[in-house]
Design a protein around this motif. Structure first.
Motif, PDB file in Angstrom:
ATOM      1  N   THR A  48       0.830  -1.216   0.000  1.00 34.58           N
ATOM      2  CA  THR A  48       0.000   0.000   0.000  1.00 34.58           C
ATOM      3  C   THR A  48       0.851   1.247   0.000  1.00 34.58           C
ATOM      4  OG1 THR A  48      -1.527  -1.210   1.431  1.00 34.58           O
ATOM      5  CG2 THR A  48      -1.882   1.163   1.266  1.00 34.58           C
ATOM      6  N   ILE A  49       0.515   2.199  -0.858  1.00 34.46           N
ATOM      7  CA  ILE A  49       1.097   3.536  -0.683  1.00 34.46           C
ATOM      8  C   ILE A  49      -0.051   4.542  -0.738  1.00 34.46           C
ATOM      9  CG2 ILE A  49       3.395   3.017  -1.588  1.00 34.46           C
ATOM     10  CD1 ILE A  49       2.643   4.512  -4.103  1.00 34.46           C
ATOM     11  N   GLY A  50       0.249   5.760  -0.264  1.00 36.59           N
ATOM     12  CA  GLY A  50      -0.757   6.821  -0.380  1.00 36.59           C
ATOM     13  C   GLY A  50      -1.394   7.202   0.935  1.00 36.59           C
ATOM     14  N   ASN A  86      -2.121  -1.652  -3.713  1.00 41.93           N
ATOM     15  CA  ASN A  86      -3.079  -0.557  -3.515  1.00 41.93           C
ATOM     16  C   ASN A  86      -2.355   0.741  -3.866  1.00 41.93           C
ATOM     17  OD1 ASN A  86      -5.209   1.016  -2.842  1.00 41.93           O
ATOM     18  ND2 ASN A  86      -5.464   0.194  -0.777  1.00 41.93           N
ATOM     19  N   SER A  87      -2.722   1.320  -4.996  1.00 40.33           N
ATOM     20  CA  SER A  87      -1.891   2.361  -5.618  1.00 40.33           C
ATOM     21  C   SER A  87      -2.337   3.783  -5.282  1.00 40.33           C
ATOM     22  CB  SER A  87      -1.958   2.184  -7.135  1.00 40.33           C
ATOM     23  OG  SER A  87      -3.296   2.324  -7.576  1.00 40.33           O
ATOM     24  N   CYS A  88      -1.405   4.711  -5.503  1.00 41.85           N
ATOM     25  CA  CYS A  88      -1.681   6.141  -5.322  1.00 41.85           C
ATOM     26  C   CYS A  88      -1.088   6.866  -6.526  1.00 41.85           C
ATOM     27  CB  CYS A  88      -1.009   6.624  -4.039  1.00 41.85           C
ATOM     28  SG  CYS A  88      -1.037   8.410  -3.849  1.00 41.85           S
ATOM     29  N   VAL A  89      -1.796   7.884  -6.997  1.00 45.42           N
ATOM     30  CA  VAL A  89      -1.265   8.630  -8.149  1.00 45.42           C
ATOM     31  C   VAL A  89      -1.272  10.133  -7.876  1.00 45.42           C
ATOM     32  CG1 VAL A  89      -1.959   6.911  -9.843  1.00 45.42           C
ATOM     33  CG2 VAL A  89      -3.538   8.735  -9.264  1.00 45.42           C
ATOM     34  N   VAL A  90      -1.423  10.499  -6.599  1.00 49.66           N
ATOM     35  CA  VAL A  90      -1.615  11.914  -6.304  1.00 49.66           C
ATOM     36  C   VAL A  90      -0.402  12.747  -6.742  1.00 49.66           C
ATOM     37  CG1 VAL A  90      -0.868  12.033  -3.874  1.00 49.66           C
ATOM     38  CG2 VAL A  90      -2.809  13.384  -4.656  1.00 49.66           C
ATOM     39  N   ARG A  91       0.774  12.134  -6.676  1.00 50.37           N
ATOM     40  CA  ARG A  91       1.969  12.783  -7.238  1.00 50.37           C
ATOM     41  C   ARG A  91       2.573  11.839  -8.267  1.00 50.37           C
ATOM     42  NH1 ARG A  91       4.275  14.953  -1.998  1.00 50.37           N
ATOM     43  NH2 ARG A  91       2.560  16.297  -1.364  1.00 50.37           N
ATOM     44  N   GLN A  92       3.334  12.441  -9.182  1.00 49.60           N
ATOM     45  CA  GLN A  92       3.985  11.616 -10.211  1.00 49.60           C
ATOM     46  C   GLN A  92       4.913  10.594  -9.562  1.00 49.60           C
ATOM     47  OE1 GLN A  92       3.223  11.876 -13.636  1.00 49.60           O
ATOM     48  NE2 GLN A  92       4.260   9.895 -13.563  1.00 49.60           N
ATOM     49  N   SER A  93       5.615  11.011  -8.473  1.00 49.28           N
ATOM     50  CA  SER A  93       6.570  10.094  -7.834  1.00 49.28           C
ATOM     51  C   SER A  93       5.840   8.861  -7.290  1.00 49.28           C
ATOM     52  CB  SER A  93       7.324  10.805  -6.715  1.00 49.28           C
ATOM     53  OG  SER A  93       6.401  11.353  -5.813  1.00 49.28           O
ATOM     54  N   ALA A  94       4.623   9.061  -6.755  1.00 47.18           N
ATOM     55  CA  ALA A  94       3.859   7.917  -6.226  1.00 47.18           C
ATOM     56  C   ALA A  94       3.466   6.993  -7.376  1.00 47.18           C
ATOM     57  CB  ALA A  94       2.618   8.411  -5.495  1.00 47.18           C
ATOM     58  N   ASN A 145       4.954   6.634 -10.187  1.00 48.82           N
ATOM     59  CA  ASN A 145       6.156   5.939 -10.670  1.00 48.82           C
ATOM     60  C   ASN A 145       6.488   4.731  -9.801  1.00 48.82           C
ATOM     61  OD1 ASN A 145       6.299   7.870 -12.603  1.00 48.82           O
ATOM     62  ND2 ASN A 145       7.983   9.014 -11.670  1.00 48.82           N
ATOM     63  N   ARG A 146       6.313   4.902  -8.491  1.00 49.62           N
ATOM     64  CA  ARG A 146       6.608   3.781  -7.580  1.00 49.62           C
ATOM     65  C   ARG A 146       5.662   2.614  -7.843  1.00 49.62           C
ATOM     66  NH1 ARG A 146       6.538   5.250  -1.556  1.00 49.62           N
ATOM     67  NH2 ARG A 146       6.978   3.047  -1.353  1.00 49.62           N
ATOM     68  N   LEU A 158      -4.691  -5.265  -8.802  1.00 52.29           N
ATOM     69  CA  LEU A 158      -4.334  -3.856  -8.639  1.00 52.29           C
ATOM     70  C   LEU A 158      -5.586  -3.069  -8.269  1.00 52.29           C
ATOM     71  CD1 LEU A 158      -2.165  -1.553  -9.045  1.00 52.29           C
ATOM     72  CD2 LEU A 158      -3.068  -1.331 -11.355  1.00 52.29           C
ATOM     73  N   THR A 159      -5.475  -2.240  -7.218  1.00 49.07           N
ATOM     74  CA  THR A 159      -6.571  -1.346  -6.851  1.00 49.07           C
ATOM     75  C   THR A 159      -5.987   0.042  -6.554  1.00 49.07           C
ATOM     76  OG1 THR A 159      -8.507  -1.076  -5.412  1.00 49.07           O
ATOM     77  CG2 THR A 159      -6.527  -1.977  -4.380  1.00 49.07           C
ATOM     78  N   GLY A 160      -6.779   0.922  -5.992  1.00 49.20           N
ATOM     79  CA  GLY A 160      -6.298   2.279  -5.681  1.00 49.20           C
ATOM     80  C   GLY A 160      -6.503   3.215  -6.859  1.00 49.20           C
ATOM     81  N   CYS A 161      -5.911   4.395  -6.750  1.00 49.31           N
ATOM     82  CA  CYS A 161      -6.235   5.472  -7.700  1.00 49.31           C
ATOM     83  C   CYS A 161      -5.673   5.275  -9.107  1.00 49.31           C
ATOM     84  CB  CYS A 161      -5.773   6.807  -7.130  1.00 49.31           C
ATOM     85  SG  CYS A 161      -6.805   7.316  -5.760  1.00 49.31           S
ATOM     86  N   LEU A 162      -4.771   4.313  -9.281  1.00 50.94           N
ATOM     87  CA  LEU A 162      -4.297   4.068 -10.653  1.00 50.94           C
ATOM     88  C   LEU A 162      -5.401   3.406 -11.482  1.00 50.94           C
ATOM     89  CD1 LEU A 162      -1.739   4.399 -12.429  1.00 50.94           C
ATOM     90  CD2 LEU A 162      -1.139   2.055 -11.882  1.00 50.94           C
ATOM     91  N   VAL A 163      -6.340   2.774 -10.777  1.00 51.05           N
ATOM     92  CA  VAL A 163      -7.414   2.087 -11.497  1.00 51.05           C
ATOM     93  C   VAL A 163      -8.561   3.082 -11.724  1.00 51.05           C
ATOM     94  CG1 VAL A 163      -8.968   0.110 -11.500  1.00 51.05           C
ATOM     95  CG2 VAL A 163      -6.759  -0.061 -10.358  1.00 51.05           C
TER      96      VAL A 163
END
Ligand code: SF4
Length: 414
Positions: A8-10, A45-53, A55-56, A78-83
């Protein structure tokens, strides 16, 4: 016994959702694995709030390719904001991923196996409860509404029964989560609001504290401020992102309020909740931000004296209005200089605010034990460390503060 692994990130919302997903696996006989290599099911569980997140997340997806090739029987989700709505594109780009599901959605691939949505199995003394998903605001720099979609509130009765169950199993503090909790309920038929929800939850037996985040200055109501002042379990803490101290920049950011409105809101909060601890977010180096406009942000923070400030240097997120419309024209070194200036002034302010607690006794909810010390938080959300033998997580204790820093407090049992 099969194993699961959740990466998980974010934000807190992602963490809360991962916690729930982990419980779901455990209730179906899975055990947590410490590495992806040991797991039968892997969820990112993804995060896209910043480009660096983002990228990770992409690096993590790529790094799992060899494992999936070696063990094709592993399930990768895959879940989170990338989806977002472009699931077909994600499927094309990441063919080694078996399932994609949107943040907050109960994963359909588990539903088909008869798995039901569930509460965290081992709720911690302080837990998070999402009360809504998505955001309708479309601030110029933010990708969240595109990825998490429009606001969708959970029914008040559903949240209330969940909180009751959590309190019964030992949770003492609940933080209600949403991208903009001030518009909670606006999309529901009977239009409940956050003040009403807090009133209902304040009566939950066993629960000691309630918090909520994040607020929006455009939508925060007097009714909510008065509820915080009136309800004994609602902590004196408000997180109200200002983002900039210049009306022109706020306008470009499409935040929907002025600095004057923000000031007036803070003054109402401080008047009605005298012990309140305030937190905010600011972005420096937004396109076209001049030195004078940056100074307005700096001066506002110096004047308002927040307990906590989260500062970020602007970085364009593809797909947002700001990325489409504005050139990212503030050099990185200049953004860094502005960021450092804010961090320095905030460190000084937080040092002074926390130093005022020296010698005072504060109520602490014990959350965990680390490196031989108990760790917990005050009602104003300050981190406190202390020593003690016969204590336990979930206990409320009185601690006399003996040492302070901008980030935490140290003390002993009173
Ligand atoms: S209020 Fe603005 S910054 Fe917050 S999630 Fe919504 S669009 Fe993003």
């Amino acid at each position: 016994m099969p194993h699961y692994y959740i990466w998980t990130i974010g934000c807190q919302m992602n963490k809360a959702e991962s916690e729930r997903l982990g419980s779901l696996f455990e209730q179906h006989g899975y055990q947590a694995a410490t590495t992806a290599e040991q797991a039968d099911v892997i969820v990112l569980n993804s995060c896209v709030v910043r480009q660096s997140a983002e990228n990770r997340v992409i690096n993590k997806l790529h790094s799992l390719k060899p494992l999936k090739k070696l063990h094709p029987g592993i399930t990768l989700a895959l879940t989170g904001c990338l989806v977002d709505s472009q699931i077909d594109e994600l499927k094309r780009n990441y063919p080694h991923v078996d399932h994609f599901f949107k943040p907050g959605e109960h994963p359909a691939w588990l539903e088909t196996a008869g798995w039901q949505q569930t509460l965290p199995r081992h709720p911690s003394p302080a837990a998070f409860v999402p009360i809504m998903q998505g955001c309708n605001n479309f601030c110029a720099y933010c990708i969240v509404p595109y990825r998490r979609g429009r606001e969708m509130s959970r029914p008040l009765a559903e949240i209330s029964s969940e909180v009751r169950e959590m309190a019964l199993s030992g949770t003492r503090e609940i933080t209600l989560l949403g991208q903009n909790v001030d518009s909670y309920g606006q999309d529901l038929p009977d239009r409940p609001d956050l003040a009403g929800l807090l009133g209902e939850l304040n009566a939950v037996e066993g629960l000691a504290r309630l918090r909520f985040l994040t607020n929006h200055p455009k939508d925060m109501s007097t009714r909510l401020i008065e509820a915080v002042a009136r309800l004994d379990k609602v902590c004196e803490q408000i997180y109200l992102p200002v983002q900039a101290g210049s009306n022109d920049i706020l306008n470009l950011m499409r935040r929907g309020y002025t600095v004057e409105h923000y000031r007036q809101l803070i003054s109402e909060i401080r008047h009605k909740i005298p012990q309140v601890a305030l937190s905010t977010d600011v972005i420096v180096g937004f396109p076209t931000e001049s030195e004078a406009q940056f100074r307005q942000t700096f001066d506002l923070l110096s004047e308002m004296r927040f307990d906590t400030v989260h500062v970020a240097a602007y970085s364009p997120r593809p797909g947002t209005l700001a990325a489409r419309k504005f050139e990212d024209d503030i050099p990185t070194a200049e953004k860094k200089r502005r960021l450092n200036m804010i961090e320095q002034i905030q460190e000084k302010i937080a040092t002074e605010i926390n130093a005022r607690l020296l010698g005072k006794t504060v109520e602490v909810l014990i959350e965990t034990r680390k490196k031989g010390k108990w760790q917990g938080r005050t009602r104003s959300n300050k981190l406190v460390f202390f020593s003690g033998r016969d204590n336990h997580p979930g206990q409320l204790v009185n601690i006399r503060i003996e040492q302070t820093s901008p980030w935490s407090l140290q003390g002993s049992l009173n």
